[in-house]
Design a protein around this motif. Structure first.
Motif, PDB file in Angstrom:
ATOM      1  N   LYS A  22     -16.947  -5.771  -4.539  1.00  0.00           N
ATOM      2  CA  LYS A  22     -15.957  -5.324  -3.575  1.00  0.00           C
ATOM      3  C   LYS A  22     -14.573  -5.134  -4.255  1.00  0.00           C
ATOM      4  CE  LYS A  22     -13.944  -4.289   0.401  1.00  0.00           C
ATOM      5  NZ  LYS A  22     -14.353  -3.002   0.980  1.00  0.00           N
ATOM      6  N   GLU A  25     -14.299  -1.814  -6.187  1.00  0.00           N
ATOM      7  CA  GLU A  25     -14.312  -0.766  -5.359  1.00  0.00           C
ATOM      8  C   GLU A  25     -12.868  -0.774  -4.936  1.00  0.00           C
ATOM      9  OE1 GLU A  25     -18.203  -0.370  -2.621  1.00  0.00           O
ATOM     10  OE2 GLU A  25     -16.388  -0.384  -1.470  1.00  0.00           O
ATOM     11  N   GLU A  26     -12.321  -1.707  -4.628  1.00  0.00           N
ATOM     12  CA  GLU A  26     -10.732  -1.957  -4.144  1.00  0.00           C
ATOM     13  C   GLU A  26      -9.932  -1.276  -5.353  1.00  0.00           C
ATOM     14  OE1 GLU A  26      -9.642  -2.134  -1.246  1.00  0.00           O
ATOM     15  OE2 GLU A  26     -11.221  -3.175  -0.149  1.00  0.00           O
ATOM     16  N   ARG A  28     -10.736   0.651  -7.958  1.00  0.00           N
ATOM     17  CA  ARG A  28     -11.051   2.011  -8.201  1.00  0.00           C
ATOM     18  C   ARG A  28     -10.282   3.100  -7.226  1.00  0.00           C
ATOM     19  NH1 ARG A  28     -17.049   3.853  -7.065  1.00  0.00           N
ATOM     20  NH2 ARG A  28     -17.236   5.758  -8.153  1.00  0.00           N
ATOM     21  N   GLU A  29     -10.471   2.381  -6.028  1.00  0.00           N
ATOM     22  CA  GLU A  29      -9.738   3.492  -5.127  1.00  0.00           C
ATOM     23  C   GLU A  29      -8.031   3.510  -5.388  1.00  0.00           C
ATOM     24  OE1 GLU A  29     -10.504   2.530  -1.003  1.00  0.00           O
ATOM     25  OE2 GLU A  29      -9.451   4.279  -0.407  1.00  0.00           O
ATOM     26  N   HIS A  33      -5.733   6.607  -6.667  1.00  0.00           N
ATOM     27  CA  HIS A  33      -4.311   6.767  -5.912  1.00  0.00           C
ATOM     28  C   HIS A  33      -3.206   6.716  -7.004  1.00  0.00           C
ATOM     29  CE1 HIS A  33      -1.762   6.534  -2.222  1.00  0.00           C
ATOM     30  NE2 HIS A  33      -1.093   6.396  -2.935  1.00  0.00           N
ATOM     31  N   GLN A  36      -3.116   9.856  -9.225  1.00  0.00           N
ATOM     32  CA  GLN A  36      -2.760  11.173  -8.631  1.00  0.00           C
ATOM     33  C   GLN A  36      -1.306  11.028  -8.450  1.00  0.00           C
ATOM     34  OE1 GLN A  36      -5.794  11.304  -5.216  1.00  0.00           O
ATOM     35  NE2 GLN A  36      -4.955  13.378  -5.500  1.00  0.00           N
ATOM     36  N   ARG A  37      -0.716   9.923  -8.230  1.00  0.00           N
ATOM     37  CA  ARG A  37       0.744   9.742  -7.927  1.00  0.00           C
ATOM     38  C   ARG A  37       1.594  10.108  -9.251  1.00  0.00           C
ATOM     39  NH1 ARG A  37       4.307  10.479  -4.449  1.00  0.00           N
ATOM     40  NH2 ARG A  37       5.517   9.129  -3.471  1.00  0.00           N
ATOM     41  N   ASP A  40       1.400  13.699  -9.983  1.00  0.00           N
ATOM     42  CA  ASP A  40       2.402  14.534  -9.127  1.00  0.00           C
ATOM     43  C   ASP A  40       3.776  14.230  -9.686  1.00  0.00           C
ATOM     44  OD1 ASP A  40       1.142  14.052  -5.700  1.00  0.00           O
ATOM     45  OD2 ASP A  40       0.636  15.376  -7.389  1.00  0.00           O
ATOM     46  N   ALA A  58       5.924   2.037  -6.011  1.00  0.00           N
ATOM     47  CA  ALA A  58       5.933   2.335  -4.661  1.00  0.00           C
ATOM     48  C   ALA A  58       4.835   1.451  -3.901  1.00  0.00           C
ATOM     49  CB  ALA A  58       5.269   3.908  -4.621  1.00  0.00           C
ATOM     50  N   PHE A  59       4.246   0.801  -4.793  1.00  0.00           N
ATOM     51  CA  PHE A  59       3.001  -0.138  -4.131  1.00  0.00           C
ATOM     52  C   PHE A  59       3.585  -1.532  -3.719  1.00  0.00           C
ATOM     53  CE2 PHE A  59      -1.256   1.189  -3.654  1.00  0.00           C
ATOM     54  CZ  PHE A  59      -1.434   2.671  -4.102  1.00  0.00           C
ATOM     55  N   LEU A  65      -0.073  -7.035  -1.888  1.00  0.00           N
ATOM     56  CA  LEU A  65      -1.096  -6.294  -1.614  1.00  0.00           C
ATOM     57  C   LEU A  65      -2.315  -7.034  -1.736  1.00  0.00           C
ATOM     58  CD1 LEU A  65      -2.075  -3.382  -1.240  1.00  0.00           C
ATOM     59  CD2 LEU A  65      -1.688  -2.794  -3.785  1.00  0.00           C
ATOM     60  N   LYS A  68      -3.042  -8.967   1.382  1.00  0.00           N
ATOM     61  CA  LYS A  68      -3.184  -8.190   2.783  1.00  0.00           C
ATOM     62  C   LYS A  68      -4.665  -7.589   2.671  1.00  0.00           C
ATOM     63  CE  LYS A  68       1.610  -6.551   3.211  1.00  0.00           C
ATOM     64  NZ  LYS A  68       2.486  -5.523   3.097  1.00  0.00           N
ATOM     65  N   LEU A  69      -5.097  -7.148   1.293  1.00  0.00           N
ATOM     66  CA  LEU A  69      -6.334  -6.791   1.267  1.00  0.00           C
ATOM     67  C   LEU A  69      -7.368  -7.773   1.623  1.00  0.00           C
ATOM     68  CD1 LEU A  69      -5.926  -4.143  -1.948  1.00  0.00           C
ATOM     69  CD2 LEU A  69      -6.489  -3.635   0.545  1.00  0.00           C
ATOM     70  N   ALA A  72      -7.573  -8.299   5.244  1.00  0.00           N
ATOM     71  CA  ALA A  72      -8.163  -7.306   5.950  1.00  0.00           C
ATOM     72  C   ALA A  72      -9.617  -7.459   5.850  1.00  0.00           C
ATOM     73  CB  ALA A  72      -7.691  -6.015   5.550  1.00  0.00           C
TER      74      ALA A  72
ATOM     75  N   TYR B  26      -4.889   8.765  -0.896  1.00  0.00           N
ATOM     76  CA  TYR B  26      -3.673   9.630  -1.251  1.00  0.00           C
ATOM     77  C   TYR B  26      -3.334  10.833  -0.204  1.00  0.00           C
ATOM     78  CZ  TYR B  26      -0.392  11.575  -4.566  1.00  0.00           C
ATOM     79  OH  TYR B  26       0.733  12.394  -5.093  1.00  0.00           O
ATOM     80  N   GLY B  45       1.820   0.276  -0.366  1.00  0.00           N
ATOM     81  CA  GLY B  45       1.296  -1.190  -0.192  1.00  0.00           C
ATOM     82  C   GLY B  45       0.657  -1.398   1.139  1.00  0.00           C
ATOM     83  N   TRP B  64     -17.672   7.176  -0.571  1.00  0.00           N
ATOM     84  CA  TRP B  64     -17.233   7.448  -1.850  1.00  0.00           C
ATOM     85  C   TRP B  64     -18.006   8.845  -1.995  1.00  0.00           C
ATOM     86  CZ3 TRP B  64     -13.628   5.630  -5.100  1.00  0.00           C
ATOM     87  CH2 TRP B  64     -13.190   4.192  -4.785  1.00  0.00           C
TER      88      TRP B  64
END
Lengths: 250, 111
Positions: A22, A25-26, A28-29, A33, A36-37, A40, A58-59, A65, A68-69, A72, B26, B45, B64
């Motif tokens: 898990k 996975e977190e 990786r996601e 993100h 990609q940021r 940009d 920005a995070f 973080l 919070k993850l 959740a 994103y 965040g 995924w």
């Protein structure tokens, strides 16, 4: 190590209650993100290092973080209302459980003491032993309940308990001073003393609460970290008041 | 004028974006900013914890998807219960916005 790797490393360190699959996975996601940021920002004309720094900024805090993850993932409340509800539920259970044992003991002791010819009955001592044992058991159980309801915040809330208990006892003494029940009911202030006594008892038994909360949290994190791939904690069954643990297919 | 989202706002906006078409985290953040013309700022965040809560409530489901030439992405789509929740939240928000607008645009009754 570039800022992205450093940030993800730090977030990963705070995903303590997640199993390895898990956590991967977190991260990786989050990495996808962030990348990609960064892309940009680079298209907007920023250099790679600056783009990476801005993307990470920005995070916000990696600790916040990660926390919070985890909250959740475990399905525990994050709002002040949810946390207050958990605390109130636990204190209510503590209060009711204590009243069940200590109220008859106080009443019987008082009845025995007002008669000069009645020696203290043996059953009073038995009652006292049960009351003390129940205090022990209920204190540890309430610590467990707080960890179960609030997750990582459980032990932290227990650490605040002595201050809360002292405050509540003070409130009762103030109320007693301004609303003396004795005017209306003889020996009525015994009620206030009992209530204040229960809150002070909370103060003295808080090491037991902390023991229950900490022990349970350690077991809970171990169980959560060992969940097989594809299974998620079932918040409703997850170490609820009856100490069941269920997971479900995610 | 840019404004940060309040804690309870973000899940509704996520449902609105995902309800339109499945997308990854994103893209959800950028779409919220695009639709609001930059007025609503998404704190990165807060995005992923909100997505996790929506997933655990069953409002969205993430999958995924491996892609050629780009890293794999987790795509979210709305479930049936997510649609119902979105409808309910959208109705409530629209009613709130109309009431706010009426108060802002109205005038006091003569005493």
């Amino acid at each position: 190590m570039n800022p992205l790797d450093e940030f993800l490393d730090r977030v990963g360190g705070h995903l303590r209650s997640m199993p390895g699959w898990k956590r991967e996975e977190e991260l990786r996601e989050l990495r996808s993100h962030l990348e990609q940021r960064v892309e940009d920002f680079e298209h907007e004309g920023l250099k790679t290092e600056e783009a990476q720094a801005r993307a990470v900024e920005a995070f916000g805090s990696p600790k916040a973080l990660g926390g919070k993850l985890c909250d959740a993932w475990e399905g525990v409340p994050t709002s002040w209302r949810g946390i207050a509800a958990g605390v109130l539920k636990t204190i209510t259970i503590w209060f009711v459980a204590q009243m069940v044992w200590w109220t008859p003991l106080v009443v019987l002791s008082h009845l025995a003491s007002i008669s000069p010819y009645t020696p203290t009955p043996t059953y009073l001592y038995i009652f006292l032993v049960f009351a003390l044992l129940s205090t022990l058991v209920v204190s540890i159980y309430c610590g467990i309940l707080l960890s179960s309801l609030l997750g990582r915040r459980g032990p932290m809330v227990v650490l605040a308990a002595p201050f809360l208990a002292a405050l509540l006892a003070d409130v009762v003494f103030v109320v007693e001073h301004y609303i003396p029940v004795e005017l209306y009911v003889p020996e009525g202030n015994m009620f206030y003393q009992q209530v204040a006594g229960l809150f002070l008892e909370l103060l003295f038994t808080f090491p037991l609460w902390l023991l229950g909360a900490a022990m349970f949290r350690i077991i809970q994190v171990r169980r959560l970290r060992s969940l097989p791939r594809g299974e998620v904690p079932n918040a409703k069954g997850n170490f609820g008041p009856f100490l069941r643990f269920k997971s479900r297919k995610g | 004028m840019k404004r940060d989202l309040f804690k309870g706002d973000l899940p509704v906006l996520i449902l609105a974006v995902v309800g339109e078409a499945p997308c990854h985290g994103y893209a959800i953040a950028r779409e919220i900013e695009r639709r609001s013309e930059g007025a609503l700022g998404v704190k990165e965040g807060a995005l992923y914890p909100a997505l996790r809560v929506l997933e655990s409530n069953g409002a969205i489901v993430g999958e995924w998807q491996e892609q050629v030439g780009t890293p794999a992405r987790k795509i979210y789509k709305l479930t049936q219960s997510g649609h119902a929740e979105l409808e309910k939240a959208a109705t409530s928000w629209r009613s709130y916005a109309r009431s706010f607008e009426r108060v802002l645009g109205g005038s006091n009754e003569p005493a």
